[in-house]
Design a protein around this motif. Structure first.
Motif, short mmCIF file in Angstrom:
data_model
loop_
_atom_site.label_atom_id
_atom_site.label_comp_id
_atom_site.label_asym_id
_atom_site.label_seq_id
_atom_site.Cartn_x
_atom_site.Cartn_y
_atom_site.Cartn_z
N ALA A 281 0.83 -1.20 0.00
CA ALA A 281 0.00 0.00 0.00
C ALA A 281 0.87 1.26 0.00
O ALA A 281 0.53 2.25 -0.67
CB ALA A 281 -0.93 -0.01 1.21
N ARG A 282 1.97 1.21 0.71
CA ARG A 282 2.88 2.37 0.72
C ARG A 282 3.51 2.58 -0.66
O ARG A 282 3.67 3.72 -1.11
CB ARG A 282 3.95 2.19 1.79
N TYR A 283 3.88 1.48 -1.33
CA TYR A 283 4.39 1.60 -2.70
C TYR A 283 3.33 2.23 -3.60
O TYR A 283 3.63 3.11 -4.42
CB TYR A 283 4.78 0.23 -3.25
N GLY A 284 2.10 1.79 -3.46
CA GLY A 284 1.03 2.35 -4.28
C GLY A 284 0.87 3.83 -4.06
O GLY A 284 0.71 4.60 -5.04
N ALA A 285 0.94 4.27 -2.81
CA ALA A 285 0.80 5.70 -2.52
C ALA A 285 1.94 6.51 -3.12
O ALA A 285 1.73 7.61 -3.68
CB ALA A 285 0.74 5.91 -1.01
N VAL A 286 3.15 5.99 -3.05
CA VAL A 286 4.31 6.69 -3.62
C VAL A 286 4.19 6.78 -5.14
O VAL A 286 4.44 7.86 -5.74
CB VAL A 286 5.62 5.97 -3.22
N LEU A 287 3.77 5.72 -5.79
CA LEU A 287 3.65 5.73 -7.25
C LEU A 287 2.52 6.64 -7.72
O LEU A 287 2.64 7.32 -8.75
CB LEU A 287 3.45 4.30 -7.76
N GLU A 288 1.44 6.66 -6.94
CA GLU A 288 0.34 7.58 -7.29
C GLU A 288 0.79 9.04 -7.17
O GLU A 288 0.44 9.88 -8.00
CB GLU A 288 -0.86 7.33 -6.37
N GLN A 289 1.58 9.30 -6.15
CA GLN A 289 2.10 10.65 -5.96
C GLN A 289 3.01 11.05 -7.12
O GLN A 289 2.98 12.17 -7.60
CB GLN A 289 2.86 10.74 -4.64
N LEU A 290 3.83 10.10 -7.57
CA LEU A 290 4.75 10.36 -8.68
C LEU A 290 3.97 10.64 -9.98
O LEU A 290 4.37 11.50 -10.77
CB LEU A 290 5.67 9.17 -8.88
N ALA A 291 2.87 9.92 -10.17
CA ALA A 291 2.12 10.05 -11.40
C ALA A 291 1.20 11.27 -11.41
O ALA A 291 0.70 11.66 -12.48
CB ALA A 291 1.26 8.79 -11.62
N ALA A 292 0.98 11.86 -10.25
CA ALA A 292 0.04 12.99 -10.18
C ALA A 292 0.57 14.22 -10.90
O ALA A 292 1.75 14.44 -11.00
CB ALA A 292 -0.22 13.32 -8.70
#
Length: 232
Positions: free
Chosen positions: A221-232
């Motif tokens: 879940a933490r990886y997902g949050a980091v990747l979503e932040q990068l893609a934003a």
């Protein structure tokens, strides 16, 4: 040139920014995921009659390649000191190029009855689960999955302080950190846990709880949050 670098610990992140010129804005800290339930399931596998864990003597377990980075000479020297007051036994799981040298060191200190090199085991967790304490004597660890595996089994840990172990071991709560890296310091930490049952039990409870933050679903879940932040 990367848009994002994920470091497994704060110490690794600091090393990247301090020594390699990486911008702090490009680094996020996300620990390695650990399959806690898988570890606990395999830990239930029974031991064989020759598995060296029988009896009431306090048992210390260490696991990792028999290589310089793991600094097993420090652990062996600490056992020489510890055995003057605590009749503990040390089981070392792993294989590697330093095995002959380590066997000579053990013999030189007349510790053959106290230290067993058990070689590589597909399932180290069945040994770790039956330990009184898990020991890690590495010169340096960027993370330290095996510490979390031991903690997930309710085993307090003693580890030399380094970038990764500081993120895992809450000194005095779920285990002890040894700094500086000396045989005397390691022996004192092991003695503290082995000689004080209430301390050992309290650390065991906290170890199991604190391992949960490294559970695979939590880290994913933490990886997902980091990747979503990068893609934003």
């Amino acid at each position: 040139a990367a848009d994002l670098i994920i470091a497994t610990s704060r110490g690794v992140a600091d090393d990247l920014t301090t020594n390699f010129g990486v911008s702090p804005d490009a680094v996020r800290v996300v620990p390695n995921p650990v399959d806690l339930e898988g570890v606990r399931t395999q830990a239930n596998e029974p031991l064989g009659a020759a598995d060296h864990v029988a009896g009431t003597t306090p048992v210390i377990v260490a696991a990792g390649r028999l290589a310089d980075a793991k600094n097993y000479p420090l652990l062996i020297e600490s056992m020489r000191i510890l055995r003057a007051s605590v009749p503990a036994r040390l089981l070392i799981l792993g294989q590697g190029e330093l095995e002959p040298a380590l066997r000579r060191r053990i013999a030189d200190h007349h510790l053959e009855d106290a230290i067993s090199l058990l070689g590589f085991h597909r399932n180290p967790w069945k040994y770790i689960a039956r330990a009184d304490v898990f020991a890690l004597s590495s010169h340096y660890e960027g993370f330290g999955n095996v510490l979390i595996e031991a903690m997930a089994l309710g085993i307090p840990v003693v580890a030399t302080a380094s970038a990764g172990t500081r993120d895992i071991v809450n000194h005095g709560v779920n285990g002890l950190l040894v700094e500086p890296h000396t045989p005397e310091g390691m022996a004192a930490a092991l003695r503290r846990i082995l000689e004080h049952r209430d301390t050992r039990l309290a650390m065991a409870r906290e170890a199991r709880v604190s391992a949960e933050r490294f559970a695979a679903p939590t880290v994913i879940a933490r990886y997902g949050a980091v990747l979503e932040q990068l893609a934003a």
